[in-house]
Every structure is written in C-alpha cells, then in structure tokens.
Design a protein around this motif. Structure first.
Motif, mmCIF file in Angstrom:
data_model
loop_
_atom_site.group_PDB
_atom_site.id
_atom_site.type_symbol
_atom_site.label_atom_id
_atom_site.label_comp_id
_atom_site.label_asym_id
_atom_site.label_seq_id
_atom_site.Cartn_x
_atom_site.Cartn_y
_atom_site.Cartn_z
ATOM 1 N N TYR A 123 47.123 37.719 34.517
ATOM 2 C CA TYR A 123 45.741 37.481 34.102
ATOM 3 C C TYR A 123 44.840 38.671 34.461
ATOM 4 O O TYR A 123 43.905 39.003 33.722
ATOM 5 N N LYS A 124 45.137 39.335 35.570
ATOM 6 C CA LYS A 124 44.342 40.507 35.940
ATOM 7 C C LYS A 124 44.586 41.664 34.968
ATOM 8 O O LYS A 124 43.668 42.431 34.653
ATOM 9 N N SER A 125 45.814 41.765 34.488
ATOM 10 C CA SER A 125 46.142 42.794 33.511
ATOM 11 C C SER A 125 45.413 42.535 32.195
ATOM 12 O O SER A 125 44.863 43.466 31.578
ATOM 13 N N LYS A 126 45.392 41.276 31.750
ATOM 14 C CA LYS A 126 44.701 40.906 30.516
ATOM 15 C C LYS A 126 43.193 41.137 30.664
ATOM 16 O O LYS A 126 42.514 41.604 29.744
ATOM 17 N N GLN A 127 42.669 40.788 31.844
ATOM 18 C CA GLN A 127 41.243 40.952 32.117
ATOM 19 C C GLN A 127 40.849 42.430 32.056
ATOM 20 O O GLN A 127 39.837 42.794 31.463
ATOM 21 N N LYS A 128 41.682 43.262 32.663
ATOM 22 C CA LYS A 128 41.419 44.709 32.658
ATOM 23 C C LYS A 128 41.509 45.269 31.239
ATOM 24 O O LYS A 128 40.730 46.150 30.850
ATOM 25 N N GLU A 129 42.437 44.742 30.462
ATOM 26 C CA GLU A 129 42.604 45.199 29.086
ATOM 27 C C GLU A 129 41.363 44.901 28.261
ATOM 28 O O GLU A 129 40.884 45.754 27.506
ATOM 29 N N ILE A 130 40.828 43.679 28.391
ATOM 30 C CA ILE A 130 39.611 43.308 27.669
ATOM 31 C C ILE A 130 38.447 44.168 28.132
ATOM 32 O O ILE A 130 37.630 44.649 27.334
ATOM 33 N N GLN A 131 38.361 44.373 29.445
ATOM 34 C CA GLN A 131 37.307 45.202 30.022
ATOM 35 C C GLN A 131 37.340 46.615 29.444
ATOM 36 O O GLN A 131 36.312 47.162 29.040
ATOM 37 N N GLU A 132 38.524 47.192 29.370
ATOM 38 C CA GLU A 132 38.674 48.550 28.849
ATOM 39 C C GLU A 132 38.288 48.633 27.367
ATOM 40 O O GLU A 132 37.696 49.628 26.925
ATOM 41 N N LYS A 133 38.601 47.586 26.616
ATOM 42 C CA LYS A 133 38.248 47.570 25.198
ATOM 43 C C LYS A 133 36.738 47.467 25.009
ATOM 44 O O LYS A 133 36.159 48.108 24.120
ATOM 45 N N LEU A 134 36.090 46.656 25.849
ATOM 46 C CA LEU A 134 34.636 46.526 25.776
ATOM 47 C C LEU A 134 33.960 47.826 26.181
ATOM 48 O O LEU A 134 32.940 48.217 25.606
ATOM 49 N N SER A 143 23.503 37.803 24.124
ATOM 50 C CA SER A 143 23.030 36.498 24.614
ATOM 51 C C SER A 143 24.073 35.798 25.484
ATOM 52 O O SER A 143 23.731 34.984 26.345
ATOM 53 N N LEU A 144 25.350 36.127 25.290
ATOM 54 C CA LEU A 144 26.419 35.521 26.084
ATOM 55 C C LEU A 144 26.650 36.260 27.407
ATOM 56 O O LEU A 144 27.484 35.858 28.212
ATOM 57 N N GLY A 145 25.900 37.343 27.622
ATOM 58 C CA GLY A 145 25.993 38.069 28.884
ATOM 59 C C GLY A 145 27.173 39.016 28.978
ATOM 60 O O GLY A 145 27.635 39.331 30.080
ATOM 61 N N LEU A 146 27.658 39.485 27.835
ATOM 62 C CA LEU A 146 28.833 40.352 27.828
ATOM 63 C C LEU A 146 28.517 41.742 28.381
ATOM 64 O O LEU A 146 29.389 42.410 28.927
ATOM 65 N N PHE A 147 27.241 42.148 28.253
ATOM 66 C CA PHE A 147 26.825 43.453 28.774
ATOM 67 C C PHE A 147 25.981 43.265 30.026
ATOM 68 O O PHE A 147 25.136 42.379 30.088
ATOM 69 N N ASN A 148 26.200 44.104 31.020
ATOM 70 C CA ASN A 148 25.439 44.046 32.269
ATOM 71 C C ASN A 148 24.154 44.846 32.069
ATOM 72 O O ASN A 148 24.164 46.073 32.089
ATOM 73 N N SER A 149 23.035 44.137 31.863
ATOM 74 C CA SER A 149 21.789 44.803 31.468
ATOM 75 C C SER A 149 21.289 45.807 32.502
ATOM 76 O O SER A 149 20.772 46.871 32.146
ATOM 77 N N VAL A 172 33.317 40.668 32.565
ATOM 78 C CA VAL A 172 34.540 39.987 32.096
ATOM 79 C C VAL A 172 34.995 38.928 33.109
ATOM 80 O O VAL A 172 36.179 38.628 33.204
ATOM 81 N N ASP A 173 34.034 38.391 33.850
ATOM 82 C CA ASP A 173 34.375 37.297 34.765
ATOM 83 C C ASP A 173 34.717 36.047 33.960
ATOM 84 O O ASP A 173 34.426 35.970 32.757
ATOM 85 N N ASN A 174 35.323 35.080 34.608
ATOM 86 C CA ASN A 174 35.799 33.878 33.896
ATOM 87 C C ASN A 174 34.686 33.106 33.204
ATOM 88 O O ASN A 174 34.874 32.579 32.102
ATOM 89 N N ASP A 175 33.512 33.028 33.834
ATOM 90 C CA ASP A 175 32.405 32.278 33.234
ATOM 91 C C ASP A 175 31.955 32.929 31.925
ATOM 92 O O ASP A 175 31.716 32.248 30.924
ATOM 93 N N THR A 176 31.845 34.255 31.944
ATOM 94 C CA THR A 176 31.438 34.973 30.725
ATOM 95 C C THR A 176 32.484 34.833 29.633
ATOM 96 O O THR A 176 32.161 34.578 28.468
ATOM 97 N N LEU A 177 33.755 34.984 30.015
ATOM 98 C CA LEU A 177 34.833 34.865 29.028
ATOM 99 C C LEU A 177 34.922 33.441 28.471
ATOM 100 O O LEU A 177 35.235 33.251 27.292
#
Length: 220
Positions: free
Chosen positions: A102-113, A162-168, A34-39
């Motif tokens: 922004y860190k709270s939003k980032q963590k929220e997206i991370q938790e949902k994923l 393909s967008l790199g959302l999952f850490n292979s 959920v880094d900025n580049d991936t998002l």
C-alpha cells in the motif's frame, strides 16, 4: 566543487539560488495530499476519478486507491491488536508485505500527482495575469490554455481542488517562489510591467510590500 559559467553565477546572484532548486520545489511531495482520507474522498467521487483517469498514467487509479485504503486499514488494525495477541512469523510477513504494497501504491499516486503539478509552472510562464490568484487565472481567465498545458478541464480542476488533493499552503509557496525568480529575471533585463501590482499566489494574494517582506533576500 564544480566549474560555473557566467549565466549560472548571474542566476544565483539574482535569486539567491539556482533554478534547479526552484524546479525541485515543484517536485516536492508536500504539494499534494495522498493520505487515506483524501484518497477516500477522491474514490467516492466518480467524476473526480474519471477526470484523473483521463490523464496519462492514472488508468488504474481506482484499483490502486482501493488497495491503499484496504491494506492500510488492515495493517493499522493489526498493529492495534499487536499488544493483545502474538502474531506468527507468517502473519508478520503478510502484514509487512501488505504495508509495503500500500505504501508503494501511495507513493506511485503521489509521484503521478507531482508530475501533473510540474506542468503548472509551464502554465504560469505562458500567462501574464500575475495580480490574481493562480486558481482564478486557471478557472476564469485562461481555461483553454490550462487544458492545453495540463490536459485537465477547469471543471475537473475545481473538483480536485475542492477534494483537497493539492496542499494550498505549499502550493502558495511554490507559486510565489516561481514569481520571485521571474521577477529577478525581468528586473535584470530592465523590464518590469508589474511594478506596484499585487502578487497572486495559488489561492491568496499579497500586496507588493507583503510579498517583499516574506520573499526578498530569501532562498527559494
């Protein structure tokens, strides 16, 4: 100290760890990116955004990512300028608030994923194709089952991968550890339908001997 029943002791003897630790592996923040580049890549792809927003809990994804990218950029720029000018108490508070937001939003997206990722072991439990990579099983062999379990179509899943959302790398480890736990259970019951077969991970396949060398006698 806590009292353990026979089933719990047997479980630990078979796998070297308890099933709860395996479950935690599938709740790890390392499984998703959920880094900025991936998002930013995600936000720039309308189909990928629509795919995620179709899953429960991702309705405000577009707005959340925009907040993360804009405010993290603002904070980064301010920190770079910190040595060149002095900030007032009001400026510092605004930056602190922006960083928290922004860190709270980032963590929220991370938790949902991560919550989405925890559905993958359910899919693995229901499918019997162990010798192929999980991504191949999902996209080629059991697409309808995957959609039923996760709510995501194969086409959308491919796009997110393909967008790199999952850490292979970490997904491979989690998949192999799940199969290692399952192997121990099957061997104990005297059932081993996969003797001599290759073992498929997330996006890679190991020969049985490679699998044993890496995972045998190791904790989850």
């Amino acid at each position: 100290m806590k009292q353990m029943d026979a089933a719990a002791i047997l479980e630990m003897a078979m796998t070297g760890t308890a099933a709860t630790l395996l479950a935690k592996k599938w709740e790890s923040a390392l499984l998703v990116n959920v880094d900025n580049d991936t998002l930013a890549r995600l936000m720039a792809n309308e189909k990928a955004m629509q795919a995620l927003m179709s899953i429960e809990g991702f309705r405000n994804l577009n707005q959340d990512i925009e907040t993360i990218i804009n405010k993290s950029g603002l904070v980064k720029k301010a920190k770079q300028e910190a040595n060149e000018k002095e900030f007032s108490a009001k400026d510092k508070k605004e930056l602190t608030d922006a960083e928290k937001e922004y860190k709270s939003k980032q963590k929220e997206i991370q938790e949902k994923l991560i919550k989405f990722a925890t559905r993958i072991p359910v899919f693995m439990y229901l499918t019997d194709f162990r010798e192929m990579t999980l991504t191949d099983v999902i996209t080629k062999l059991e697409p309808q089952l995957f959609k039923k379990v996760t709510g995501l179509s194969v086409k959308d899943f491919d796009l997110l991968v393909s967008l790199g959302l999952f850490n292979s790398a970490h997904m491979n480890g989690a998949v192999y550890n799940f199969k290692r736990y399952e192997d121990a259970s099957l061997v104990y019951t005297g059932i081993n339908k996969h003797e001599g077969e290759k073992i498929g991970g997330w996006d890679t396949v190991l020969h049985k001997e490679e699998y044993k060398k890496i995972f045998e006698n190791k904790t989850v």
